[in-house]
Design an enzyme around this catalytic site. Structure first.
Site, PDB file in Angstrom:
ATOM      1  N   ASP A 284      -4.659   5.389   7.126  1.00  0.00           N
ATOM      2  CA  ASP A 284      -3.847   6.598   7.318  1.00  0.00           C
ATOM      3  C   ASP A 284      -2.754   6.687   6.255  1.00  0.00           C
ATOM      4  O   ASP A 284      -2.541   7.729   5.644  1.00  0.00           O
ATOM      5  CB  ASP A 284      -3.250   6.651   8.743  1.00  0.00           C
ATOM      6  CG  ASP A 284      -2.621   5.343   9.199  1.00  0.00           C
ATOM      7  OD1 ASP A 284      -1.936   4.699   8.392  1.00  0.00           O
ATOM      8  OD2 ASP A 284      -2.816   4.961  10.369  1.00  0.00           O
TER       9      ASP A 284
ATOM     10  N   THR B 148       0.802  -1.227   0.000  1.00  0.00           N
ATOM     11  CA  THR B 148       0.000   0.000   0.000  1.00  0.00           C
ATOM     12  C   THR B 148       0.836   1.280   0.000  1.00  0.00           C
ATOM     13  O   THR B 148       0.636   2.157  -0.842  1.00  0.00           O
ATOM     14  CB  THR B 148      -0.959  -0.001   1.212  1.00  0.00           C
ATOM     15  OG1 THR B 148      -1.924  -1.016   0.975  1.00  0.00           O
ATOM     16  CG2 THR B 148      -1.670   1.322   1.376  1.00  0.00           C
TER      17      THR B 148
ATOM     18  N   ASP C  16      -3.136   0.782  -5.815  1.00  0.00           N
ATOM     19  CA  ASP C  16      -1.804   0.743  -5.210  1.00  0.00           C
ATOM     20  C   ASP C  16      -1.082  -0.567  -5.513  1.00  0.00           C
ATOM     21  O   ASP C  16       0.144  -0.638  -5.528  1.00  0.00           O
ATOM     22  CB  ASP C  16      -1.892   0.997  -3.700  1.00  0.00           C
ATOM     23  CG  ASP C  16      -2.907   0.097  -3.002  1.00  0.00           C
ATOM     24  OD1 ASP C  16      -3.684  -0.599  -3.697  1.00  0.00           O
ATOM     25  OD2 ASP C  16      -2.920   0.083  -1.754  1.00  0.00           O
ATOM     26  N   HIS C  17      -1.863  -1.616  -5.746  1.00  0.00           N
ATOM     27  CA  HIS C  17      -1.318  -2.949  -6.060  1.00  0.00           C
ATOM     28  C   HIS C  17      -2.491  -3.851  -6.345  1.00  0.00           C
ATOM     29  O   HIS C  17      -3.649  -3.433  -6.178  1.00  0.00           O
ATOM     30  CB  HIS C  17      -0.490  -3.500  -4.888  1.00  0.00           C
ATOM     31  CG  HIS C  17      -1.246  -3.532  -3.593  1.00  0.00           C
ATOM     32  ND1 HIS C  17      -2.228  -4.458  -3.328  1.00  0.00           N
ATOM     33  CD2 HIS C  17      -1.212  -2.713  -2.513  1.00  0.00           C
ATOM     34  CE1 HIS C  17      -2.738  -4.223  -2.135  1.00  0.00           C
ATOM     35  NE2 HIS C  17      -2.149  -3.153  -1.617  1.00  0.00           N
TER      36      HIS C  17
ATOM     37  N   ASN D 144       5.430  -0.766   3.432  1.00  0.00           N
ATOM     38  CA  ASN D 144       4.543  -0.201   4.468  1.00  0.00           C
ATOM     39  C   ASN D 144       5.365   0.181   5.693  1.00  0.00           C
ATOM     40  O   ASN D 144       5.146   1.194   6.324  1.00  0.00           O
ATOM     41  CB  ASN D 144       3.472  -1.206   4.872  1.00  0.00           C
ATOM     42  CG  ASN D 144       2.385  -1.312   3.828  1.00  0.00           C
ATOM     43  OD1 ASN D 144       2.305  -0.502   2.907  1.00  0.00           O
ATOM     44  ND2 ASN D 144       1.546  -2.320   3.960  1.00  0.00           N
TER      45      ASN D 144
ATOM     46  N   ASP E 264      -9.182  -4.021  -0.157  1.00  0.00           N
ATOM     47  CA  ASP E 264      -7.979  -4.709   0.313  1.00  0.00           C
ATOM     48  C   ASP E 264      -8.296  -5.634   1.485  1.00  0.00           C
ATOM     49  O   ASP E 264      -7.875  -6.784   1.500  1.00  0.00           O
ATOM     50  CB  ASP E 264      -6.931  -3.672   0.717  1.00  0.00           C
ATOM     51  CG  ASP E 264      -5.595  -4.302   1.118  1.00  0.00           C
ATOM     52  OD1 ASP E 264      -4.973  -4.952   0.260  1.00  0.00           O
ATOM     53  OD2 ASP E 264      -5.189  -4.137   2.281  1.00  0.00           O
TER      54      ASP E 264
HETATM   55 ZN   LIG Z   1      -3.218  -5.386   1.512  1.00  0.00          ZN
END
Ligand SMILES: [Zn+2]
Length: 529
Positions: free
Chosen positions: A148, A68, A332-333, A89, A285
């Protein structure tokens, strides 16, 4: 004189051509194949993006750490993790070996939320929102997400606001890095207690059960238990709702409702300057991690999100004017299917590797073996990717010899297929081999490990017996959607390979902004009127 008038008119009409509002949406863990699989059932925002937009069918992350934080930093800065410094992350500081959270900041205090403070202090590159505000001081940049790290890294270094969901209060909050107190419209939104007003007693299927059968049974092997089970319905429990909402479509619907309140509250898109609204929808997610991308849950989640997005987009167009808004959608992925789904249903070789049992003890054993062999008194290899070169030197082992031995030993561990060392990742002239470039683009030396490991394809690295994840350089994790829609763009499908790093430079070109020279992406030529 004539030329001057023409020039003036040209620049005037160019200025008018800029969108009044860019709505940059990222769906956390969104796989492009969802658009094909559910195309016939989508009627809302996903349908519009896919059928009315410019769709880049072959967009990838082009770097290894498909997580992320690097995902959002890449979308917002137009730079790879190796440039933005957001390499995952969280990471271990090479000097202290202490864990660092990508958006952790002990000097930032929570505003309205509970727990720690967060900020983009670790982000080493400026972002689209920063370039916009530098060029046009009246432009506003607002970022909203349930995570966040998504809100913060998507918004860049100096947005007007970044808001995220606080699990303890069930409210949208921020930190003192941005403001001392929430704006009135946000306080009002929180005071209305969205969860009480909107969350149903249970997550039920939107459509009749037969419409979900194409992906196999509801109860797939390998799914994680959510509340009481792995199949619909999923009842919400009163004292766990603030947490449970995140693994449901309502977490994303809440984020969209808050984003809409932000548009009204901040009057986005209603002034002479272009505004930027970043919306990260993170619940895909959580649902994907629990049930996998072939589950009835993700299917239902996307059906509901499609409708909510359609309403959200339609209302924005109604207030700001359809031609004045540019919608951008990416991710993001992506994610790996449940290994059990791949092996049982798809008959592909796939497996779950439990790192605590199958990898870490073997690295610890390797360390003991090396220490004994070289009569070293300290650790030599750590499972976090570090080598103790100082201890090796004392034991009279040269750096490259140590690395050779580590590499040979790690490759004997079942599941590990390649090892990339710091010297290889830092040196652009390292002889090419599979995925080296992806690992290099993910590597930021001041924060990077001494070595990184690549695991086998279709191998899920996890600590859990159920659920799935992402994080690898393989296509199932790195193939993402990139779509642009509205602002008078004509629908098109583009098959050439592009990367998520190209999105921010493209938006910069549309807005006439100058991104810094360090930007890694290139503006997409297909995006023009
Ligand atoms: Zn994830």
């Amino acid at each position: 004189m004539k030329t001057l008038v023409v020039l003036l008119l040209c620049s005037l009409s160019f200025a008018q051509q800029k969108p009044k509002l860019i709505v940059f949406i990222s769906i956390d863990q969104m796989r492009p194949d969802y658009f094909e699989r559910y195309e016939k059932q989508f009627t809302g925002g996903f349908k519009r993006m896919y059928s009315e937009g410019i769709v880049f069918a072959n967009a990838t992350l082009n770097y290894a750490t498909s997580e992320t934080s690097p995902g959002y930093a890449t979308l917002s800065t137009g730079s790879y993790p190796g440039t933005s410094g957001i390499l995952s992350n969280d990471w271990y500081d090479p000097k202290t070996l202490k864990r660092v959270y990508s958006v952790g900041d002990s000097t930032a205090l929570p505003v309205e939320g509970e727990g720690g403070g967060y900020s983009p202090k670790n982000l080493m590159a400026s972002a689209l929102g920063d370039w916009l505000k530098e060029e046009s001081i009246t432009s506003k940049v607002v970022s909203v997400a349930s995570k966040d790290r998504a809100a913060i890294l998507f918004g860049g270094k100096r947005p007007n606001y970044a808001f995220w969901y606080d699990r303890k209060t069930g409210h949208l909050v921020t930190s003192s890095y941005y403001v001392k107190t929430l704006p009135e419209w946000a306080k009002k939104f929180n005071a209305a207690n969205w969860i009480d007003a909107n969350l149903p007693p249970a997550w039920n299927k939107l459509k009749s059960f037969s419409e979900y059968d194409s992906e196999g049974p509801d109860d797939l092997q390998g799914e994680m238990v959510w509340g009481v089970g792995t199949a619909f319905p999923h009842p919400f429990v009163l004292d766990q709702r603030n947490e449970q909402i995140l693994t449901s479509p309502w977490g994303d619907i809440l984020t969209l409702d808050f984003a809409r309140a932000a548009i009204d509250g901040e009057k986005l898109g209603k002034r002479a300057a272009t505004d930027l609204l970043c919306v990260a929808l993170s619940c895909t997610d959580y649902v994907g991690h629990s049930f996998g991308p072939n589950s009835h849950e993700i299917h239902d989640h996307l059906l509901r999100l499609d409708i909510a997005l359609g309403t959200f987009m339609g209302e924005i167009e109604k207030t700001i004017g359809a031609g004045n808004v540019l919608f951008v959608l990416s991710a993001d992925h992506a994610v790996m299917p449940l290994p059990e789904y791949l092996s049982n249903v798809k008959k592909e070789s796939a497996r779950r590797i439990l790192v605590d049992k199958e990898i870490f003890p073997k690295i610890a054993a390797l360390d003991t073996l090396l220490q004994r062999e070289f009569k070293a008194s300290e650790w030599l290899i750590s499972r976090y990717g570090f080598l103790n070169y100082a201890a090796a030197k004392k034991a009279k082992i040269g750096e490259e010899k140590l690395e050779r031995m580590v590499r040979d030993s790690l490759l004997k561990i079942d599941g590990i297929v390649d090892v990339y060392f710091r010297r290889e990742l830092m040196n652009k002239k390292t002889a090419n081999r599979p995925y080296l470039g992806q690992f290099q683009r993910s590597y930021y030396p001041p924060r990077g490990e001494d070595f990184q490991v690549r695991y086998c394809e279709n191998c899920l690295l996890t600590t859990r017996p159920t659920g799935t994840s992402h994080g690898s350089p393989y296509k199932y994790d790195t193939h993402v959607p990139v779509m642009f829609m509205g602002w008078g763009l004509k629908p098109a499908r583009v098959d050439r390979e592009i990367h998520s790093v190209d999105v921010a430079p493209t938006l910069a070109r549309i807005l006439g902004l100058k991104p810094p020279k360090t930007v890694d992406g290139a503006a997409l030529k297909e995006i023009s009127k």
